[in-house]
Scaffold this motif. Structure first.
Motif, short mmCIF file in Angstrom:
data_model
loop_
_atom_site.label_atom_id
_atom_site.label_comp_id
_atom_site.label_asym_id
_atom_site.label_seq_id
_atom_site.Cartn_x
_atom_site.Cartn_y
_atom_site.Cartn_z
N THR A 133 2.47 -3.18 -0.84
CA THR A 133 3.04 -4.08 -1.85
C THR A 133 4.46 -4.53 -1.53
O THR A 133 4.82 -5.66 -1.85
CB THR A 133 3.05 -3.41 -3.24
N GLY A 134 5.28 -3.68 -0.93
CA GLY A 134 6.67 -4.07 -0.73
C GLY A 134 7.17 -3.99 0.69
O GLY A 134 8.37 -4.04 0.94
N GLY A 135 6.26 -3.84 1.64
CA GLY A 135 6.66 -3.67 3.03
C GLY A 135 7.43 -4.85 3.59
O GLY A 135 8.41 -4.68 4.30
N LYS A 136 7.01 -6.06 3.26
CA LYS A 136 7.70 -7.24 3.78
C LYS A 136 9.07 -7.43 3.12
O LYS A 136 10.02 -7.83 3.77
CB LYS A 136 6.86 -8.49 3.56
N ALA A 137 9.14 -7.15 1.84
CA ALA A 137 10.37 -7.42 1.10
C ALA A 137 11.49 -6.44 1.43
O ALA A 137 12.64 -6.85 1.64
CB ALA A 137 10.09 -7.40 -0.40
N ILE A 138 11.19 -5.15 1.49
CA ILE A 138 12.25 -4.16 1.69
C ILE A 138 12.10 -3.35 2.98
O ILE A 138 12.90 -2.47 3.24
CB ILE A 138 12.33 -3.20 0.48
N ALA A 164 7.52 2.87 2.16
CA ALA A 164 6.71 4.08 2.29
C ALA A 164 7.42 5.28 1.66
O ALA A 164 6.79 6.10 0.97
CB ALA A 164 6.40 4.36 3.75
N MET A 165 8.72 5.38 1.87
CA MET A 165 9.47 6.49 1.30
C MET A 165 9.47 6.43 -0.23
O MET A 165 9.23 7.43 -0.91
CB MET A 165 10.90 6.50 1.81
N MET A 166 9.71 5.25 -0.77
CA MET A 166 9.71 5.10 -2.23
C MET A 166 8.32 5.34 -2.80
O MET A 166 8.18 5.98 -3.86
CB MET A 166 10.22 3.71 -2.61
N GLY A 167 7.30 4.85 -2.14
CA GLY A 167 5.93 5.07 -2.60
C GLY A 167 5.53 6.53 -2.57
O GLY A 167 4.85 7.02 -3.47
N SER A 168 5.99 7.25 -1.54
CA SER A 168 5.65 8.67 -1.47
C SER A 168 6.37 9.49 -2.52
O SER A 168 5.91 10.56 -2.92
CB SER A 168 5.94 9.22 -0.07
N PHE A 169 7.52 9.00 -3.00
CA PHE A 169 8.21 9.68 -4.10
C PHE A 169 7.57 9.35 -5.45
O PHE A 169 7.42 10.22 -6.30
CB PHE A 169 9.68 9.31 -4.15
N ILE A 213 -1.33 16.72 -4.77
CA ILE A 213 0.04 16.24 -4.59
C ILE A 213 0.20 15.57 -3.23
O ILE A 213 0.79 14.49 -3.12
CB ILE A 213 1.04 17.39 -4.77
N VAL A 214 -0.35 16.19 -2.20
CA VAL A 214 -0.24 15.63 -0.85
C VAL A 214 -0.96 14.29 -0.76
O VAL A 214 -0.41 13.30 -0.24
CB VAL A 214 -0.77 16.63 0.20
N THR A 215 -2.18 14.23 -1.27
CA THR A 215 -2.94 12.99 -1.16
C THR A 215 -2.35 11.88 -2.04
O THR A 215 -2.39 10.71 -1.66
CB THR A 215 -4.42 13.20 -1.52
N SER A 216 -1.78 12.23 -3.19
CA SER A 216 -1.15 11.18 -4.00
C SER A 216 0.13 10.68 -3.34
O SER A 216 0.47 9.50 -3.46
CB SER A 216 -0.89 11.67 -5.42
N GLY A 217 0.83 11.53 -2.63
CA GLY A 217 2.00 11.08 -1.87
C GLY A 217 1.62 10.15 -0.73
O GLY A 217 2.28 9.14 -0.50
N ILE A 218 0.55 10.48 -0.04
CA ILE A 218 0.06 9.62 1.05
C ILE A 218 -0.41 8.28 0.49
O ILE A 218 -0.10 7.22 1.03
CB ILE A 218 -1.05 10.33 1.84
N GLY A 219 -1.15 8.34 -0.61
CA GLY A 219 -1.61 7.11 -1.25
C GLY A 219 -0.46 6.26 -1.76
O GLY A 219 -0.50 5.03 -1.66
N GLY A 220 0.57 6.90 -2.29
CA GLY A 220 1.74 6.16 -2.74
C GLY A 220 2.47 5.49 -1.60
O GLY A 220 2.95 4.36 -1.72
N ALA A 221 2.56 6.17 -0.46
CA ALA A 221 3.21 5.58 0.71
C ALA A 221 2.43 4.37 1.21
O ALA A 221 3.02 3.33 1.54
CB ALA A 221 3.35 6.63 1.82
N ILE A 222 1.12 4.49 1.26
CA ILE A 222 0.29 3.36 1.71
C ILE A 222 0.41 2.20 0.73
O ILE A 222 0.55 1.04 1.13
CB ILE A 222 -1.17 3.81 1.88
#
Length: 70
Positions: free
Chosen positions: A33-38, A44-49, A19-28
């Protein structure tokens, strides 16, 4: 063939680590993918969720298969 048995503690530890590593991977992935747009923080918060959504299902299936094999 002698294998190592999957204990409840080992399964719980694997689930928490997964769970921890998938949250970190989702944040990265969210930042990539969306760092520039939003913005990086929101991405990072949306990816970690949303990162663990697929990760947890895969981890649970993997642990069930390990329990059946071992």
């Amino acid at each position: 063939m002698t294998g190592v048995e999957l204990t409840a503690g080992g399964a719980a530890l694997a689930l928490v680590i997964g769970i921890v590593t998938s949250g970190i991977g989702g944040a990265i992935g969210g930042v990539a993918t969306g760092g520039k747009a939003i913005g990086n923080q929101l991405a990072a918060m949306m990816g970690s969720f949303y990162g663990p959504v697929g990760g947890v299902a895969g981890i649970i299936v993997g642990l069930i298969l390990l329990a059946l094999i071992g």
